[in-house]
Motif scaffolding. Sequence first.
Motif, short mmCIF file in Angstrom:
data_model
loop_
_atom_site.label_atom_id
_atom_site.label_comp_id
_atom_site.label_asym_id
_atom_site.label_seq_id
_atom_site.Cartn_x
_atom_site.Cartn_y
_atom_site.Cartn_z
N GLY A 74 -11.48 20.47 10.51
CA GLY A 74 -10.49 21.51 10.31
C GLY A 74 -9.09 20.96 10.08
N GLY A 75 -8.91 19.65 10.31
CA GLY A 75 -7.63 19.01 10.02
C GLY A 75 -6.48 19.56 10.82
N LYS A 76 -6.73 19.91 12.07
CA LYS A 76 -5.67 20.50 12.90
C LYS A 76 -4.75 19.41 13.43
CE LYS A 76 -8.63 24.35 14.30
NZ LYS A 76 -9.29 25.04 15.45
N GLY A 77 -3.59 19.28 12.82
CA GLY A 77 -2.61 18.30 13.28
C GLY A 77 -2.97 16.90 12.86
N PRO A 78 -2.04 15.96 13.04
CA PRO A 78 -2.29 14.56 12.66
C PRO A 78 -3.29 13.90 13.59
CG PRO A 78 -0.18 14.77 13.80
CD PRO A 78 -0.69 16.16 13.59
N ALA A 79 -4.03 12.94 13.08
CA ALA A 79 -5.01 12.21 13.89
C ALA A 79 -4.29 11.31 14.89
CB ALA A 79 -5.91 11.38 12.99
N LEU A 80 -4.82 11.22 16.09
CA LEU A 80 -4.30 10.27 17.05
C LEU A 80 -4.60 8.85 16.58
CD1 LEU A 80 -5.41 11.91 20.41
CD2 LEU A 80 -3.15 11.97 19.38
N VAL A 81 -3.71 7.91 16.87
CA VAL A 81 -3.90 6.54 16.41
C VAL A 81 -3.68 5.56 17.55
CG1 VAL A 81 -3.14 7.15 14.07
CG2 VAL A 81 -1.49 6.19 15.69
N GLY A 82 -4.25 4.38 17.38
CA GLY A 82 -3.95 3.24 18.24
C GLY A 82 -4.15 3.49 19.72
N GLU A 83 -3.21 3.00 20.50
CA GLU A 83 -3.28 3.10 21.95
C GLU A 83 -3.35 4.55 22.41
OE1 GLU A 83 -3.04 1.47 26.00
OE2 GLU A 83 -3.57 0.62 24.04
N ALA A 142 -12.67 -12.53 2.52
CA ALA A 142 -13.81 -11.64 2.79
C ALA A 142 -14.12 -10.76 1.58
CB ALA A 142 -13.50 -10.77 4.01
N ARG A 143 -13.08 -10.33 0.88
CA ARG A 143 -13.29 -9.45 -0.27
C ARG A 143 -14.06 -10.14 -1.38
NH1 ARG A 143 -8.38 -7.55 -0.68
NH2 ARG A 143 -8.84 -5.61 0.44
N GLU A 144 -13.99 -11.45 -1.46
CA GLU A 144 -14.75 -12.18 -2.48
C GLU A 144 -16.24 -11.92 -2.39
OE1 GLU A 144 -13.77 -16.26 -1.92
OE2 GLU A 144 -11.74 -16.09 -2.76
N GLN A 145 -16.72 -11.56 -1.19
CA GLN A 145 -18.14 -11.25 -1.01
C GLN A 145 -18.35 -9.83 -0.47
OE1 GLN A 145 -20.47 -14.26 0.96
NE2 GLN A 145 -19.72 -15.89 -0.37
N ASN A 146 -17.38 -8.95 -0.80
CA ASN A 146 -17.49 -7.53 -0.45
C ASN A 146 -17.74 -7.30 1.04
OD1 ASN A 146 -17.27 -6.67 -3.23
ND2 ASN A 146 -19.39 -7.33 -3.52
N SER A 147 -17.01 -8.04 1.86
CA SER A 147 -17.23 -7.98 3.31
C SER A 147 -16.04 -7.45 4.09
CB SER A 147 -17.60 -9.37 3.84
OG SER A 147 -18.80 -9.83 3.28
N VAL A 148 -15.08 -6.80 3.44
CA VAL A 148 -13.88 -6.33 4.14
C VAL A 148 -14.22 -5.12 5.01
CG1 VAL A 148 -11.56 -5.37 3.86
CG2 VAL A 148 -12.35 -7.22 2.38
N CYS A 149 -13.75 -5.13 6.25
CA CYS A 149 -14.00 -4.03 7.18
C CYS A 149 -13.07 -2.85 6.87
CB CYS A 149 -13.77 -4.52 8.61
SG CYS A 149 -14.11 -3.28 9.87
N ALA A 150 -13.60 -1.64 7.02
CA ALA A 150 -12.81 -0.43 6.80
C ALA A 150 -11.70 -0.25 7.83
CB ALA A 150 -13.72 0.80 6.79
N ASP A 151 -11.72 -1.06 8.90
CA ASP A 151 -10.61 -1.04 9.86
C ASP A 151 -9.27 -1.29 9.17
OD1 ASP A 151 -12.62 -0.81 11.71
OD2 ASP A 151 -12.11 -2.62 12.82
N GLU A 152 -9.29 -2.03 8.08
CA GLU A 152 -8.04 -2.32 7.38
C GLU A 152 -7.36 -1.04 6.91
OE1 GLU A 152 -6.58 -5.44 7.16
OE2 GLU A 152 -8.19 -5.86 8.60
N MET A 153 -8.13 0.02 6.73
CA MET A 153 -7.57 1.32 6.35
C MET A 153 -7.43 2.27 7.53
SD MET A 153 -9.50 2.15 2.73
CE MET A 153 -11.15 1.88 3.41
N PHE A 154 -8.37 2.21 8.48
CA PHE A 154 -8.49 3.29 9.45
C PHE A 154 -8.09 2.93 10.89
CE2 PHE A 154 -11.97 4.58 6.38
CZ PHE A 154 -11.20 5.57 5.77
N LEU A 155 -7.98 1.64 11.22
CA LEU A 155 -7.69 1.28 12.60
C LEU A 155 -6.22 0.89 12.72
CD1 LEU A 155 -9.99 -0.83 14.94
CD2 LEU A 155 -7.63 -0.25 15.41
N ASN A 156 -5.42 1.84 13.14
CA ASN A 156 -3.99 1.65 13.31
C ASN A 156 -3.72 1.10 14.72
OD1 ASN A 156 -1.21 2.06 13.83
ND2 ASN A 156 -1.11 3.76 12.38
N PRO A 157 -3.04 -0.05 14.88
CA PRO A 157 -2.85 -0.64 16.21
C PRO A 157 -1.64 -0.10 16.96
CG PRO A 157 -1.96 -2.11 14.56
CD PRO A 157 -2.57 -0.96 13.81
#
Length: 286
Positions: A74-83, A142-157
């Motif tokens: 439902g997209g209610k409000g911004p997603a919580l991130v990190g800590e 890692a990208r040379e062998q298609n091994s990059v983790c989606a954390d690079e986009m979705f895991l905000n520290p």
Amino acid sequence: MNIRAISDLHLASPANRDALQELPFYPDDWLILAGDVAERFDHVRLAFATLTEKFAKVFWVPGNHDLWAIPEEGGKGPALVGEERYRALVDLARAYGVVTPEDPFEVWTGPGGPCAIAPLFLLYDYSFRPDHIGRHEVVAWAREQNSVCADEMFLNPAPFESREAWCQRRCDEAEARLSALPEGMETILVNHFPMREDLIRIPRAPRFSPWCGTRRTEDWHRRFNARVVISGHIHIRRTDWRHGTRFEEVSLGYPRQWDQERGMAPYLRTILGEEADIQEPASALR
């Protein structure tokens, strides 16, 4: 009475949610849930509500998917991130009586005990990479062998400046708590990410290892008297031995990675207890 373990339930999948609901009751057993329950809070809530009804006690550590900054339905409000997201998950777990990395260690006194169960949240610091690859080069490598983790986009520290800084803080805190255990107390260490680099073998993603842990924990099984070390994350179920310690990767995984006709119960790993009968092989690394 047994301690059982599983991870990577990935409840975004309807098939995995159905299997969770159909899991039998284990009223005398403790369950260790080693991360990657789901990306959405409603699915994590479903897991905690269901599993605390089926088991006498439940332990949880977060995986990277649990920490992804994904908006709720439902997209209610911004997603919580990190800590902030992590602390909200801890609060949710505690509302169901689930033991978290922020709670005192529980001691198992059943068959195979006593053992202190230590739920850990340690993250990773990109140190599981070849020595000739610098930190600034690792994603491209890692990208040379298609091994990059989606954390690079979705895991905000946030509020930490980097995932490495968050990892360092988590390791500092965990190390202090483990060091305070009574001398001679055996432990069961639980972390979503593998705690030794030599346990990571992922043929489908050979350069995924930088997102899998930290070299800092290489000897923790020896330093902190671990009987068993439990992890998930890499979706390759296996048992390994290092220096007399059993290492268990306990992932369920995505629907294509497990037999749905068998249900979830066969994928519960018995860690200690009446049903545990796991002998160290003569070939184990000592």
